[in-house]
Enzyme design. Structure first.
Site, PDB file in Angstrom:
ATOM      1  N   LYS A  87       0.813  -1.218   0.000  1.00  0.00           N
ATOM      2  CA  LYS A  87       0.000   0.000   0.000  1.00  0.00           C
ATOM      3  C   LYS A  87       0.851   1.275   0.000  1.00  0.00           C
ATOM      4  O   LYS A  87       0.432   2.303  -0.520  1.00  0.00           O
ATOM      5  CB  LYS A  87      -0.950   0.012   1.192  1.00  0.00           C
ATOM      6  CG  LYS A  87      -1.833  -1.226   1.305  1.00  0.00           C
ATOM      7  CD  LYS A  87      -2.742  -1.424   0.104  1.00  0.00           C
ATOM      8  CE  LYS A  87      -3.439  -2.774   0.147  1.00  0.00           C
ATOM      9  NZ  LYS A  87      -4.107  -3.155  -1.084  1.00  0.00           N
ATOM     10  N   HIS A 128     -16.770   6.868   0.406  1.00  0.00           N
ATOM     11  CA  HIS A 128     -15.890   5.952  -0.313  1.00  0.00           C
ATOM     12  C   HIS A 128     -16.388   5.877  -1.757  1.00  0.00           C
ATOM     13  O   HIS A 128     -17.474   5.389  -2.024  1.00  0.00           O
ATOM     14  CB  HIS A 128     -15.928   4.573   0.355  1.00  0.00           C
ATOM     15  CG  HIS A 128     -15.113   3.533  -0.361  1.00  0.00           C
ATOM     16  ND1 HIS A 128     -13.982   2.973   0.177  1.00  0.00           N
ATOM     17  CD2 HIS A 128     -15.275   2.963  -1.581  1.00  0.00           C
ATOM     18  CE1 HIS A 128     -13.487   2.105  -0.689  1.00  0.00           C
ATOM     19  NE2 HIS A 128     -14.245   2.072  -1.762  1.00  0.00           N
ATOM     20  N   ASN A 179      -7.398  -2.083  -6.139  1.00  0.00           N
ATOM     21  CA  ASN A 179      -7.732  -3.502  -5.989  1.00  0.00           C
ATOM     22  C   ASN A 179      -7.543  -4.168  -7.351  1.00  0.00           C
ATOM     23  O   ASN A 179      -8.343  -3.959  -8.265  1.00  0.00           O
ATOM     24  CB  ASN A 179      -9.170  -3.685  -5.514  1.00  0.00           C
ATOM     25  CG  ASN A 179      -9.372  -3.235  -4.074  1.00  0.00           C
ATOM     26  OD1 ASN A 179     -10.435  -2.816  -3.686  1.00  0.00           O
ATOM     27  ND2 ASN A 179      -8.325  -3.309  -3.276  1.00  0.00           N
ATOM     28  N   ARG A 212      -8.206  -6.737  -9.161  1.00  0.00           N
ATOM     29  CA  ARG A 212      -9.005  -7.960  -9.345  1.00  0.00           C
ATOM     30  C   ARG A 212     -10.461  -7.576  -9.570  1.00  0.00           C
ATOM     31  O   ARG A 212     -10.836  -6.427  -9.415  1.00  0.00           O
ATOM     32  CB  ARG A 212      -8.921  -8.808  -8.075  1.00  0.00           C
ATOM     33  CG  ARG A 212      -9.298  -7.962  -6.845  1.00  0.00           C
ATOM     34  CD  ARG A 212      -9.424  -8.751  -5.577  1.00  0.00           C
ATOM     35  NE  ARG A 212      -9.481  -7.883  -4.415  1.00  0.00           N
ATOM     36  CZ  ARG A 212     -10.555  -7.250  -3.970  1.00  0.00           C
ATOM     37  NH1 ARG A 212     -11.706  -7.365  -4.613  1.00  0.00           N
ATOM     38  NH2 ARG A 212     -10.513  -6.474  -2.905  1.00  0.00           N
TER      39      ARG A 212
END
Lengths: 162, 499
Positions: free
Chosen positions: B114, B209, B291, B293
């Site tokens: 990260k 978010h 992310n 995926r």
């Protein structure tokens, strides 16, 4: 006439079923339970209302009634069996039990250890979620029921303090 | 073309459905716990890879690759979770001569760290939250004490460097809490990701978010496939997601899409991916992570775009062609997804286990259910608590909320407690209806879950009494008759039906 006492949570309902009708807590009602399939699906007609519901028999005179998206556990006591109501597992302040079903990851205490309030006594994991179990009060570890890499049920004893 | 799906549950079935539509054959892998699972049954072929514990089966790289080689698979799709963000896995799939349906291994390594992802994002011109970029961990007590001593701004977020899926993250409100939270994050990170490095990030109060779906061809071309709002979270697990994000100005939308595109290009991104951002109260976006995926919430994008992302991803992996150009990407209407989790609202939403006694999935216009449950299925503690996803589409957000409400009323699950009723309560809240939600929504939203109507309890009591009465009557009839094995069996069958 058959009399059933139904326990749901804190509430109790007395239901009398005779050849001619049904009374709940003394009040006459019309009700008919139609079985829709062998998988436990029913239609309850009562008065002008109808409700699709699912009945799962859990044994011990207990049904889980699922209706309107709610799951309601109902214990039935019949006038014949007078089955005793089962109560939840007895808990005393010094018994630390599992708040959820899961796998014991770590037990960082040993028999005879003295722990302070808030000390970590067990780490559980369930469905990828880890939970740290802390001592609710100070004490000495007198029983270690939790063993790493074993699974426990909800409310099962993990550690007992004295 | 043969694709091994290295996953289980609803996402395994989702991938296999795309394979089947494309005329590919699908190979499942399964653990002891999943011998009778839907994904095992759905696949054209299935390979047993070990015991229930994920580390010995779905997380075991050797076994998954051996299964793929044994079945002569051409490609492996990792789904989400498990090995999907494991660079070693991706590299070994490619080294074994198969196609890894996902980003290049080096991209997975970069986004998995990260701090590294944050550094690349900053270089690519994305706004990044300030915070010490120095990792601590690996048991270094001095570093830990110095970090705690130097931290003056609270609250602060503690994050695992290798984190993901909401694990290894803790919020600390003051210095004395910080050390404890760092320890907890490290412990969780160690057991989930095998390393305990953590870093700190400023906490943004009442942030939203927002995440952007991208796809890249690994040749520098990146398409932006709209954004999603995922602010309704509990314990950092998303619960409700939607597309498009409500209450964004078109400038804000263009801005966050541009950021995601910049980063995708900087990473020379290949395959599907999601760039996650926080949006603060002043309207500023901050990059949080990538992310690399397919995500749980991908269906809301599929539904508003009218594009099957899995098919697109499989096709891209095979041909290198993204099929669309950016001007062909058009969002229509609104979509919302509700995650149905096996957890007990009466026990602080702890994971719950049990046998599915009954399930009736919702149906009708605009409803999609991605699930892997069936009547009789045992829900155990071995895997994720996600048991089904309900996705709805409406011509606008209001219509979508109405549809989701109906769908959740129609969805009947018995035998294991779920989050369904809780979600119904969330989506009827004024703040949700107006799209005014942030990541703290569930911190303050505490509906009384026990206020079941007395009328419903009475009906349940009547039903239980009538069922018991009928059972008793049947038993008496049986015992009054001459003993007959046939009758006993018939009664046992009846009881089995009830169970």
């Amino acid at each position: 006439m058959s009399v059933y006492r139904i326990f749901i949570g804190e509430n109790e309902y007395q239901i009398e079923i005779t050849e001619t009708g049904i009374r709940i807590n003394g009040e006459e009602i019309e009700a008919d339970l139609l079985q829709l399939n062998e998988a436990g699906l029913y239609l309850l007609n009562h008065g002008d209302d109808k409700l699709e519901l699912h009945l799962a028999f859990l044994g011990k005179n207990t049904y889980v009634v699922m209706a309107d998206g709610q799951q309601i556990e109902a214990q039935v006591e019949t006038n014949l069996s007078q089955a005793r109501r089962t109560t939840g597992a007895l808990k005393d302040a010094k018994s630390i039990t599992a708040p959820m079903p899961g796998i014991v990851i770590e037990v960082p205490v040993k028999l005879g250890d003295t722990v302070r309030e808030g000390d970590v006594v067990c780490i559980l994991e369930s469905m990828k979620m880890q939970m740290v179990i802390q001592a609710p009060s100070a004490g000495t570890v007198v029983e270690l029921a939790a063993k790493p890499d074993t699974s426990v049920n909800k409310d099962e004893l993990l550690v007992r303090l004295e | 073309m043969k694709v091994l799906v290295a996953n289980r549950g609803e996402i395994a079935i989702r991938v296999m459905r795309a394979c089947r539509e494309l005329g590919f054959s699908a190979v499942a892998v399964y653990s002891d716990a999943d011998r009778g699972a839907l994904h095992t049954r759905y696949a054209d072929e299935a390979v047993h890879i070990g015991p229930a514990a994920a580390r010995d089966s779905y997380l075991n790289i050797d076994k998954v690759i051996a299964a793929a080689l044994e079945k002569k698979a051409d490609a492996i799709h990792p789904g989400y979770g498990f090995l999907s963000e494991n660079q070693e896995f991706a590299a070994r799939v490619e080294a074994a001569g198969m196609i890894f349906i996902g980003p290049r291994p080096e991209t997975i390594a970069m986004t998995g760290d990260k701090l590294e992802a944050r550094r690349i994002a900053r270089l690519a011109g994305l706004p990044v939250l300030s915070g010490p970029d120095v990792p601590i961990g690996e048991g270094n007590e001095d570093d830990l004490n110095r970090m705690v001593a130097e931290q003056d701004e609270f609250p602060v977020i503690v994050k695992a460097i290798l984190g993901g899926g909401g694990r290894g993250i803790r919020l600390a409100h003051n210095k004395s809490e910080l050390k404890k939270m760092i320890r907890q994050a490290q412990r969780e990170s160690m057991s989930s990701f095998g390393a305990d490095g953590i870093y700190l990030e400023p906490f943004i109060d009442r942030a939203r978010h927002i995440e952007v779906q991208i796809i890249g061809d690994g040749q520098g071309n990146v398409l932006v496939l709209g954004e999603r709002e995922c602010s309704i979270q509990r314990r950092r697990q998303k619960l409700i997601e939607e597309a498009p994000a409500p209450n964004l100005s078109s400038e804000q939308r263009q801005q966050v899409h541009a950021y995601a595109h910049q980063l995708g290009v900087a990473l020379n991104y290949r395959s599907l991916g999601t760039v996650e951002f926080l949006l603060d109260r002043k309207g500023n976006f901050y990059f949080i992570e990538v992310n690399p995926r397919i995500q749980v919430e991908h269906p809301v994008s599929e539904v508003v775009l009218g594009i099957d992302l899995l098919r697109l991803q499989l096709r891209l992996a095979l041909t290198g062609d993204m099929k669309y150009t950016q001007d062909q990407i058009v969002v229509r209407g609104a979509a919302i997804e509700a995650r149905i989790l096996a957890e007990d609202p009466a026990n602080d939403f702890m994971p719950a286990t049990g046998r599915i006694a009954y399930v009736q999935e919702p149906d009708g216009p605009g409803i999609r259910v991605d699930s892997a449950i069936f009547q009789g299925m045992e829900i155990t503690t071995d895997y994720d608590s996600l048991i089904a996803k309900v996705i709805v589409w409406g011509e606008d957000r209001e219509a979508a909320i109405g549809r989701l409400t109906r769908a959740l009323q129609e969805f009947q699950i018995s035998g294991v407690p779920t989050s369904m009723d809780f979600i119904t309560r969330i989506i009827s809240q004024e703040s949700f209806i107006h799209g005014r939600v942030d990541t703290t929504f569930l911190d303050t939203f505490k509906p009384r879950m026990a206020d079941r109507s007395e009328a419903l309890e009475k009906v349940a009591a009547i039903a239980a009494a009538l069922a018991m009465h009928r059972e008793k009557h049947r038993r008496q009839t049986v015992s009054a008759a001459p003993e007959s094995n046939w009758r006993k069996t018939a009664w046992a069958e009846q009881m089995r039906g009830l169970i």
